[in-house]
Scaffold this motif. Structure first.
Motif, PDB file in Angstrom:
ATOM      1  N   ARG A 204       0.826  -1.210   0.000  1.00 22.66           N
ATOM      2  CA  ARG A 204       0.000   0.000   0.000  1.00 22.66           C
ATOM      3  C   ARG A 204       0.860   1.261   0.000  1.00 22.66           C
ATOM      4  O   ARG A 204       0.531   2.252  -0.665  1.00 22.66           O
ATOM      5  N   SER A 211      -1.702   5.742   1.943  1.00 20.20           N
ATOM      6  CA  SER A 211      -1.787   4.366   2.438  1.00 20.20           C
ATOM      7  C   SER A 211      -2.643   4.238   3.689  1.00 20.20           C
ATOM      8  O   SER A 211      -3.089   3.141   4.033  1.00 20.20           O
ATOM      9  N   PRO A 214      -6.584   3.576   2.055  1.00 21.68           N
ATOM     10  CA  PRO A 214      -6.345   2.911   0.765  1.00 21.68           C
ATOM     11  C   PRO A 214      -7.588   2.871  -0.118  1.00 21.68           C
ATOM     12  O   PRO A 214      -8.703   2.655   0.355  1.00 21.68           O
TER      13      PRO A 214
END
Length: 229
Positions: A204, A211, A214
């Protein structure tokens, strides 16, 4: 007579023996495995010319075995499905099975299918070259082992690359952590299932805009992960 080999992955002993008898009578070398995990191991080690694969198997079901084998090889796969289980037949064909027969089946019919499948030419190496996987600005070339985002090469560790390729081959599919471990680390992996979470976090950080929120790899609470692209 033939020197070709057939792997039978089936947990019903009586059916295994009936298949063995008929296949050996036709001159085939017969290998057997009683569950999905050992079937996958045998297929990888022995490289049979054809796999007869039951859908309902202990350890690892036949659909998952089919999915993994098709990712690794073009060996012909003949699925055995229960009467009335149309969804198994449809899914099996979608993930790469070449044919299926429904239990209970005529041994004469099955042997005819086996002969027909083994007459088909196998794909050449050049024909097996996979098309690059794409999802928006994200691209993965499995054969070249390269991944890019917005045209810039991504520096991925081997497991990160395999994880991304797995997700991109199966957009929208929910994977449990155990399924990811099975496909990427192997069924005999005895480490912590949380290693999947660690690799997802690393991936990610490289493919998500943020991240912490996501948009590509989605967490499914109580299940695992799904790739949205």
């Amino acid at each position: 007579m033939t020197n070709r080999s057939v792997l039978v992955v089936e947990d019903e002993e009586n059916l295994v023996e009936a298949l063995r008898y008929n296949l050996e009578h036709e001159g085939y070398t017969v290998l057997t495995a009683p569950d999905g995990g050992s079937g996958l191991e045998t297929a990888r080690a022995a490289l049979p010319d054809l796999v007869i694969l039951d859908v309902m198997l202990p350890n690892l079901d036949g659909l998952e075995v089919c999915r993994i084998l098709r990712r690794e090889t073009d060996v012909p796969i003949l699925m055995l499905t229960a009467k009335g289980e149309e969804i198994d037949r449809v899914v099996g064909l979608e993930i790469g099975a070449d044919d299926y027969v429904t239990k209970p089946f005529s041994m004469r019919e099955l042997m005819a299918r086996v002969r027909a499948m083994l007459r088909r030419p196998r794909k050449t190496a050049s024909a097996r070259m996979a098309e690059p996987l794409r999802s928006g600005s994200l691209a993965v070339d499995v054969d070249a082992h390269q991944a890019s985002l917005n045209g810039e090469e991504l520096r991925l560790k081997p497991r990160e690359f395999d994880l991304l390729a797995l997700f991109m081959r199966n957009p929208g599919r929910a994977f449990t952590r155990d399924q990811i471990l099975e496909q990427l680390w192997g069924h005999d992996y005895i480490g912590d299932v949380r290693t999947v979470d660690v690799h997802v976090r690393w991936l990610r950080e490289k493919i998500e805009v943020d991240s912490s929120t996501p948009a590509r790899i989605i967490t499914i609470r109580g299940v695992g992960y799904r790739f949205e692209g």
